[in-house]
Design a protein around this motif. Structure first.
Motif, short mmCIF file in Angstrom:
data_model
loop_
_atom_site.label_atom_id
_atom_site.label_comp_id
_atom_site.label_asym_id
_atom_site.label_seq_id
_atom_site.Cartn_x
_atom_site.Cartn_y
_atom_site.Cartn_z
N ASN A 33 8.73 4.08 1.65
CA ASN A 33 7.63 5.01 1.38
C ASN A 33 7.19 4.94 -0.09
O ASN A 33 7.21 5.93 -0.82
CB ASN A 33 8.06 6.43 1.74
CG ASN A 33 6.88 7.38 1.78
OD1 ASN A 33 5.74 6.97 1.96
ND2 ASN A 33 7.15 8.66 1.58
N VAL A 34 6.77 3.75 -0.50
CA VAL A 34 6.41 3.56 -1.91
C VAL A 34 5.11 4.28 -2.26
O VAL A 34 4.27 4.55 -1.39
CB VAL A 34 6.28 2.06 -2.24
CG1 VAL A 34 7.61 1.35 -2.10
CG2 VAL A 34 5.22 1.39 -1.37
N THR A 35 4.96 4.58 -3.52
CA THR A 35 3.75 5.20 -4.05
C THR A 35 3.21 4.34 -5.20
O THR A 35 3.87 3.38 -5.63
CB THR A 35 4.02 6.62 -4.56
OG1 THR A 35 4.89 6.54 -5.71
CG2 THR A 35 4.70 7.47 -3.48
N VAL A 36 2.05 4.73 -5.70
CA VAL A 36 1.46 4.00 -6.82
C VAL A 36 2.39 4.04 -8.04
O VAL A 36 2.44 3.10 -8.84
CB VAL A 36 0.08 4.59 -7.17
CG1 VAL A 36 -0.51 3.90 -8.40
CG2 VAL A 36 -0.89 4.45 -5.99
N ASN A 37 3.14 5.11 -8.18
CA ASN A 37 4.06 5.25 -9.32
C ASN A 37 5.21 4.25 -9.27
O ASN A 37 5.91 4.06 -10.28
CB ASN A 37 4.62 6.67 -9.36
CG ASN A 37 3.57 7.71 -9.70
OD1 ASN A 37 2.58 7.40 -10.38
ND2 ASN A 37 3.75 8.93 -9.20
N ASP A 38 5.42 3.63 -8.11
CA ASP A 38 6.50 2.65 -7.99
C ASP A 38 6.08 1.28 -8.50
O ASP A 38 6.92 0.36 -8.57
CB ASP A 38 6.96 2.54 -6.53
CG ASP A 38 7.66 3.81 -6.05
OD1 ASP A 38 8.43 4.38 -6.84
OD2 ASP A 38 7.42 4.21 -4.90
N SER A 39 4.82 1.10 -8.82
CA SER A 39 4.36 -0.18 -9.35
C SER A 39 5.04 -0.47 -10.68
O SER A 39 5.21 0.43 -11.51
CB SER A 39 2.84 -0.17 -9.54
OG SER A 39 2.16 -0.05 -8.31
N GLY A 40 5.43 -1.72 -10.86
CA GLY A 40 6.06 -2.08 -12.13
C GLY A 40 6.94 -3.31 -12.00
O GLY A 40 6.97 -3.98 -10.96
N ARG A 41 7.67 -3.59 -13.06
CA ARG A 41 8.57 -4.75 -13.11
C ARG A 41 10.00 -4.27 -12.92
O ARG A 41 10.49 -3.42 -13.66
CB ARG A 41 8.40 -5.49 -14.43
CG ARG A 41 7.00 -6.04 -14.62
CD ARG A 41 6.77 -6.58 -16.01
NE ARG A 41 7.62 -7.74 -16.27
CZ ARG A 41 8.37 -7.89 -17.36
NH1 ARG A 41 8.42 -6.91 -18.26
NH2 ARG A 41 9.09 -8.97 -17.53
N ALA A 75 0.85 -1.19 0.00
CA ALA A 75 0.00 0.00 0.00
C ALA A 75 0.89 1.24 0.00
O ALA A 75 2.05 1.18 0.43
CB ALA A 75 -0.91 -0.02 1.23
N PRO A 76 0.38 2.35 -0.48
CA PRO A 76 1.17 3.59 -0.47
C PRO A 76 1.68 3.92 0.94
O PRO A 76 0.95 3.81 1.91
CB PRO A 76 0.18 4.64 -0.96
CG PRO A 76 -0.79 3.88 -1.80
CD PRO A 76 -0.94 2.54 -1.12
N GLY A 77 2.96 4.30 1.01
CA GLY A 77 3.57 4.61 2.30
C GLY A 77 4.30 3.46 2.92
O GLY A 77 5.04 3.64 3.91
N ASP A 78 4.12 2.24 2.40
CA ASP A 78 4.81 1.07 2.95
C ASP A 78 6.30 1.08 2.59
O ASP A 78 6.71 1.66 1.58
CB ASP A 78 4.19 -0.22 2.42
CG ASP A 78 2.85 -0.54 3.06
OD1 ASP A 78 2.54 0.07 4.11
OD2 ASP A 78 2.12 -1.38 2.51
N ASP A 79 7.07 0.40 3.39
CA ASP A 79 8.46 0.07 3.06
C ASP A 79 8.46 -1.38 2.58
O ASP A 79 7.98 -2.26 3.30
CB ASP A 79 9.38 0.23 4.27
CG ASP A 79 9.48 1.67 4.73
OD1 ASP A 79 9.21 2.57 3.93
OD2 ASP A 79 9.83 1.88 5.92
N VAL A 80 8.99 -1.62 1.40
CA VAL A 80 8.93 -2.96 0.83
C VAL A 80 10.33 -3.47 0.48
O VAL A 80 11.28 -2.70 0.39
CB VAL A 80 8.05 -3.00 -0.44
CG1 VAL A 80 6.65 -2.53 -0.14
CG2 VAL A 80 8.67 -2.15 -1.55
#
Length: 218
Positions: free
Chosen positions: A121-129, A44-49
């Motif tokens: 602090n990921v965002t939706v823009n970080d989605s991808g391969r 989810a947005p704001g997570d550290d992954v």
């Protein structure tokens, strides 16, 4: 004396062959695999992954180059990487601005081949391969990240099939060394057998002949 020198020379040659085999193993790219999780990493947005990626068998990446990039995003000609690690540090000159200070590795884990990417602090823009590439091994792995603000997603940054990549497989050393060890045993036995047979023949040739016994005069 000649036999001793020959055996000493043979021993030196055998060890040279063994050392050559050990050095050659490090250059065989097919002996190592870069592995990433097969299922998408959800967050989810704001997570550290973390995007798990590691080398099997264990391979010291401390002094190697590690490159993380995006496969689904247009990249600038110079700053095209999510993360570049080389010469024991991050090379920020080649990293995309949005990932400087956001992307990192686990320094203490590099020694065992763990090249996992951490994103804060990921965002939706970080989605991808994301592609993890190791130039020294000329191989890579691809991990997918899905960031969504949907309530059903939740904090799922840890995949169900997550593998403990910190642990070391006790069989890793054997997977790398079994071939040169067997070859070393065969080569050394052939060296020793051939040289000792020559030395034994040489000893027979150099062995003094017994003098004939003369009859005693009465």
């Amino acid at each position: 004396m000649k036999m001793f020198l020959r055996v000493k020379k043979t021993s030196k040659n055998v060890w040279r062959v063994f050392i050559f085999l050990l050095v050659s193993v490090e250059k065989v790219h097919g002996g190592y695999k870069v592995i990433g999780v097969s299922q998408p990493i959800r967050a989810a947005p704001g997570d550290d992954v973390v995007l798990p990626c590691w080398v099997s068998p264990n391979w010291d990446a401390t002094r190697k180059t590690v490159e993380w990039s995006r496969l689904d995003q247009r990249q600038d000609s110079t700053k095209k990487y999510v993360l570049v690690y080389r010469a024991l540090k991050l090379d920020r000159r080649l990293m995309m601005e949005s990932y400087i200070g956001k992307a990192s590795l686990i320094p203490e884990a590099l020694r065992s081949g763990n090249v996992t990417l951490k994103l804060s602090n990921v965002t939706v823009n970080d989605s991808g391969r994301y592609k993890c590439f190791l130039p020294s091994l000329k191989t890579h792995a691809v991990i997918q990240l899905l960031v969504s603000d949907s309530p059903k997603t939740g904090n799922l940054s840890k995949p169900k099939d997550k593998i403990n990549i910190e642990s070391k497989d006790e069989r890793d050393w054997w997977n790398v060394l079994w071939a040169p060890l067997i070859l070393f045993i065969i080569v050394s036995s052939l060296f020793i057998k051939s040289n000792f047979s020559v030395d034994l023949r040489l000893c027979d040739v150099l062995k003094p002949q017994d003098e004939p016994h003369l009859p005693l005069e009465t």
